[in-house]
Scaffold this active site. Sequence first.
Site, short mmCIF file in Angstrom:
data_model
loop_
_atom_site.label_atom_id
_atom_site.label_comp_id
_atom_site.label_asym_id
_atom_site.label_seq_id
_atom_site.Cartn_x
_atom_site.Cartn_y
_atom_site.Cartn_z
N GLU A 248 0.84 -1.20 0.00
CA GLU A 248 0.00 0.00 0.00
C GLU A 248 0.87 1.25 0.00
O GLU A 248 1.96 1.23 0.56
CB GLU A 248 -0.88 0.02 1.26
N LYS A 250 2.36 4.61 1.34
CA LYS A 250 2.50 5.17 2.69
C LYS A 250 2.18 6.65 2.61
O LYS A 250 2.99 7.45 2.15
CB LYS A 250 3.91 4.95 3.23
N ARG A 255 -2.65 9.86 11.11
CA ARG A 255 -3.29 8.58 11.41
C ARG A 255 -4.65 8.87 12.02
O ARG A 255 -4.76 9.68 12.94
CB ARG A 255 -2.42 7.82 12.41
N ARG A 274 -3.06 9.36 16.24
CA ARG A 274 -2.04 8.34 16.47
C ARG A 274 -1.83 8.10 17.97
O ARG A 274 -1.68 6.97 18.40
CB ARG A 274 -0.75 8.84 15.81
N GLU A 303 -5.52 6.95 7.11
CA GLU A 303 -4.67 8.15 7.15
C GLU A 303 -5.44 9.31 6.51
O GLU A 303 -5.95 9.17 5.39
CB GLU A 303 -3.38 7.86 6.37
N PHE A 343 -7.27 1.93 5.49
CA PHE A 343 -6.49 0.74 5.14
C PHE A 343 -6.79 -0.45 6.03
O PHE A 343 -6.22 -1.52 5.85
CB PHE A 343 -4.99 1.04 5.09
N ARG A 421 4.53 -3.02 17.42
CA ARG A 421 5.31 -2.85 16.20
C ARG A 421 5.86 -4.22 15.85
O ARG A 421 6.47 -4.87 16.68
CB ARG A 421 6.47 -1.88 16.48
N LYS A 427 7.42 -1.04 6.89
CA LYS A 427 7.50 0.18 6.08
C LYS A 427 8.80 0.21 5.31
O LYS A 427 9.86 -0.16 5.82
CB LYS A 427 7.33 1.43 6.94
P1 AMP Z 1 5.85 5.78 10.94
O1 AMP Z 1 5.10 6.94 11.51
O2 AMP Z 1 6.98 6.17 10.05
O3 AMP Z 1 6.19 4.74 11.97
O4 AMP Z 1 4.87 4.99 9.92
C1 AMP Z 1 3.67 4.47 10.31
C2 AMP Z 1 2.57 5.42 9.95
O5 AMP Z 1 2.37 5.47 8.56
C3 AMP Z 1 1.23 4.98 10.48
O6 AMP Z 1 1.08 5.35 11.83
C4 AMP Z 1 0.27 5.72 9.57
O7 AMP Z 1 -0.02 6.99 10.13
C5 AMP Z 1 1.06 5.94 8.29
N1 AMP Z 1 0.52 5.23 7.12
C6 AMP Z 1 0.36 5.79 5.92
N2 AMP Z 1 -0.13 4.92 5.03
C7 AMP Z 1 -0.30 3.75 5.68
C8 AMP Z 1 -0.78 2.46 5.29
N3 AMP Z 1 -1.17 2.20 4.05
N4 AMP Z 1 -0.82 1.50 6.25
C9 AMP Z 1 -0.42 1.76 7.50
N5 AMP Z 1 0.04 2.95 7.92
C10 AMP Z 1 0.11 3.95 7.02
#
Ligand code: AMP
Length: 608
Positions: A248, A250, A255, A274, A303, A343, A421, A427
């Site tokens: 998917e 990102k 969030r 979040r 998101e 998502f 996590r 990611k």
């Molecule tokens: P990070 O903040 O870098 O840890 O990345 C995780 C965050 O990416 C999640 O908390 C979401 O806010 C965001 N996100 C964006 N697109 C997606 C997706 N398709 N699936 C899950 N999280 C996503």
Amino acid sequence: MKFSELSRYLEKLEKTASRNEMTQILAEVLKRAGSDEVGKICYLLLGELLPAYRGVEFNIAEKLMVEILAKAYGARPEAVGRSYQARGDLGDVAYDLAFTHRPRRPGGPSVRAVYDRMLEIAEVSGTGSQDRKIQRFAGLLGELDSRSAKYVARIPVGKLRLGFSDATILDALSVFSSGDKFARKRIEAAYNVIADIGAIAMRVKASGLAGLSRLHAEPGVPIRPSLAERLRTAEEVVKKAGPEVGIEPKLDGFRTQIHVWRAGDGKRVTLFSRNLENTTAMFPEIVVAARRLPVTNAILDGEAIGYNPKTGTFAAFQETAQRKRKYDIEEFAKKIPLSVFVFDLLFLNGESLLVKPFSERRQRLERLFSRTQGGGTIRLAESLTTGDPAVIERELRENVGKGLEGVVVKKLDAPYEAGSRGFHWIKLKATTAALERLRAGEGKHDPKMLDTVDCVVMAAYKGRGKRTAFGVGGFLLGVRGRDERYYSISRLGTGLSDEQFREARERVKKLAVAAEPKEYDVEKNMAPDIWVRPSLVVEILADEISLSERHTAGKPSRTGRAPVRGRKEEWRGYSLRFPRLVRFRDDKNPEDATTVAEIAKMYTAQKP
Ligand code: AMP
């Protein structure tokens, strides 16, 4: 329990930096508390009246607290203000005043009575509310002994920091209910689904661990969000989560957990961020769209981001970020309308889907959206299933080309891992050099550093040269240990624009504290000029993680583990090379900062 008794525990907690000791003290508090007050005590221990998602705010700034103290103890506000200047803490000022003006009296009101009155004061609104808050709060303080007054005065101004978070309360609940920490996992599993520490504590107190099995997800109560792990390459991703995976885009916005349920004749909608704050009032267009979803009740995860459906383009984060505001909400909703790209589906028409595999949740989501009509404010996130690393690479490149952060890969047979996590979500983000290469369409995605790092601002240094005008020349950043302490990992100075500097300085000013917070671990020779309480989280982009004697993150002398890579000369901590500020992460609490363990993994995964 009398509040004066609770305040003796609060004092003990304040004095210790040992997490074990805190856990034991908290377990004792939980044991002593009555079952009707244990939930309230949990909120108070965290300096709150209710979980953040309930959206109760005191609206008592420090200036107002000065007036309250003056009124409570018959002092002049100017004199109280001066004591505050000298002591640096309104709780200490309250203690001094109460001690002199109201000699200690035994007993005093119960925790329950104090709590109920504080909640009433927080809920006072409308014209003349300030005066009424002053009157009532002063009246409450007047009934308390000096130690109780100290802690009660700190709560509304957000200064009751005892150096632990909900994680330690979970440990204490385990010790209280089973004598050791082994039940923690079970308690945490319930907390991940019902993110209300008071409700969990009440359940454990009333029916023991067995009572937790009857707790289920419930629209209106937030679920702790699932988080993604990191890997370096598409091949590694397929190996770890394959043979086939969902892939998917990102999206780089907020969030958003959407809760919808029937109430009376209509439908109620609540949105959570979040860090599980209630953001419903900020996004009226999402609320309207959520009400139209063809469901009796549901919980969706997605998101929210500025999106132009005509061109298919996404707003940059800075633009979406303007929607995070308390005022001019309608005006900005028109100017920068958001879409939520959903998502995941966690709950639907009375059924929790948390344990169902992702592939099934996704199917149900697609079916729901095939019946959903409306303005397109709530949309289905794109998802593609593949087992081919080359397709993942292609998707990553295309998404980065569109200005997105990268991709999130989903393991098809994984349940929704609330609050954790793990490799159920991975990611793939393009950082620094890898990003440039991707944009230029060259080579494979193979970054040195897997991700940005979310750091807590621990302190500031006074400025020299060009930055002198701002009064602050740089910041000390830290990451979080398993023991809930913060360990330094980097200094940040040149990696900020003037605008970012100004903002950081303003924010730090508000968070300054008189002494080093007890939950910090910083080498003496890094001593900063201004200590800051753990609150501000910044996302940092760095070139690599290196080792340094100056920083304490992961330092073997701190962790008690073998030195990194087992070499004597590497008795050093982790450090970030060439750190740059990406953004202020207001959607993260310090508890959500990157952990030392994550840094260790990113260090090991770094390209040699
Ligand atoms: P990070 O903040 O870098 O840890 O990345 C995780 C965050 O990416 C999640 O908390 C979401 O806010 C965001 N996100 C964006 N697109 C997606 C997706 N398709 N699936 C899950 N999280 C996503």
